[in-house]
Scaffold this active site. Structure first.
Site, PDB file in Angstrom:
ATOM      1  N   ILE A 110      43.390  36.721  43.402  1.00  0.00           N
ATOM      2  CA  ILE A 110      43.834  37.809  44.278  1.00  0.00           C
ATOM      3  C   ILE A 110      45.329  37.922  43.975  1.00  0.00           C
ATOM      4  O   ILE A 110      46.114  37.070  44.386  1.00  0.00           O
ATOM      5  CB  ILE A 110      43.561  37.513  45.765  1.00  0.00           C
ATOM      6  CG1 ILE A 110      42.061  37.382  46.026  1.00  0.00           C
ATOM      7  CG2 ILE A 110      44.166  38.626  46.633  1.00  0.00           C
ATOM      8  CD1 ILE A 110      41.687  37.030  47.453  1.00  0.00           C
ATOM      9  N   PRO A 111      45.727  38.933  43.217  1.00  0.00           N
ATOM     10  CA  PRO A 111      47.048  38.947  42.568  1.00  0.00           C
ATOM     11  C   PRO A 111      48.241  39.295  43.456  1.00  0.00           C
ATOM     12  O   PRO A 111      48.887  40.331  43.296  1.00  0.00           O
ATOM     13  CB  PRO A 111      46.857  39.986  41.465  1.00  0.00           C
ATOM     14  CG  PRO A 111      45.856  40.938  42.032  1.00  0.00           C
ATOM     15  CD  PRO A 111      44.921  40.105  42.860  1.00  0.00           C
ATOM     16  N   CYS A 112      48.583  38.379  44.347  1.00  0.00           N
ATOM     17  CA  CYS A 112      49.739  38.592  45.223  1.00  0.00           C
ATOM     18  C   CYS A 112      51.052  38.592  44.442  1.00  0.00           C
ATOM     19  O   CYS A 112      52.051  39.139  44.911  1.00  0.00           O
ATOM     20  CB  CYS A 112      49.766  37.556  46.336  1.00  0.00           C
ATOM     21  SG  CYS A 112      49.617  35.857  45.774  1.00  0.00           S
ATOM     22  N   HIS A 113      51.040  38.040  43.239  1.00  0.00           N
ATOM     23  CA  HIS A 113      52.252  38.041  42.409  1.00  0.00           C
ATOM     24  C   HIS A 113      52.611  39.441  41.932  1.00  0.00           C
ATOM     25  O   HIS A 113      53.724  39.669  41.474  1.00  0.00           O
ATOM     26  CB  HIS A 113      52.078  37.094  41.202  1.00  0.00           C
ATOM     27  CG  HIS A 113      50.906  37.401  40.348  1.00  0.00           C
ATOM     28  ND1 HIS A 113      49.621  36.990  40.670  1.00  0.00           N
ATOM     29  CD2 HIS A 113      50.805  38.090  39.181  1.00  0.00           C
ATOM     30  CE1 HIS A 113      48.783  37.415  39.733  1.00  0.00           C
ATOM     31  NE2 HIS A 113      49.481  38.084  38.823  1.00  0.00           N
TER      32      HIS A 113
END
Length: 179
Positions: free
Chosen positions: A139-142
């Protein structure tokens, strides 16, 4: 019952966790802020180290592909992050951010405000949800940055955020580390 294993990645050790239904519930970088927060109320005796579960094999293959520069789909893995409805919605939006792109906290806040039929939504509330994402990388929070290009808010650290963004081919022009 929860299970965990370690994946040895090019960016350091990653702890993976799943539930008894073999849904991924956690992916944490070593030393990450909020490490295992969503399952911390579970006694250590209820988290069993298990390296051979099918979901862990599948997730490790997904991560191998990711670190080789492929762009595996998030939908390939069964994910079950624990969080309230607001956090769940923010995490769903994160999953919509394509490889090589970034969104701002403000963009996500405006999208949620429209969906909830509100005049506005707090970008800080969005930032809090982004920062508490229990399944980093997948889950690409970056891929979320400040509206001015500030590289803030990554629980794995700013240097790790930069590594992941560069790995994904994000144009870093205009992005900066805040002082």
């Amino acid at each position: 019952m929860y299970y965990k294993t370690v994946y040895y990645s090019p960016v350091g050790n990653i702890t993976l966790a799943c539930d008894e239904k073999e849904n991924i519930v956690g992916l944490w970088l070593e030393g990450q802020k909020y490490f295992a927060e969503t399952i911390k109320d579970i006694a250590d005796s209820e988290i069993i180290k298990e390296n051979n579960l099918e979901i862990f094999k599948k997730t490790k293959i997904w991560l191998d592909r990711y670190f080789k520069g492929e762009k595996p789909e998030i939908s390939e893995l069964p994910l079950a992050p624990a969080g309230n409805d607001f956090r769940q919605r923010v995490w769903q939006i994160l999953c919509e951010i394509p490889y090589g792109k970034v969104y701002t906290y403000g963009e996500i806040a405006r999208k949620i405000a429209r969906e909830y039929n509100k005049e506005k939504m707090s970008a800080q509330a969005v930032g809090n949800a982004v920062g508490h994402n229990p399944i980093s990388i997948i889950i690409p929070c970056h891929r979320v940055v400040g509206s001015n290009g500030s590289l803030t808010g990554y629980a794995g650290g700013i240097e790790m955020k930069i590594k992941l963004l560069k790995h994904e081919g994000v144009n870093m022009k205009g992005l900066f580390i805040p002082k």
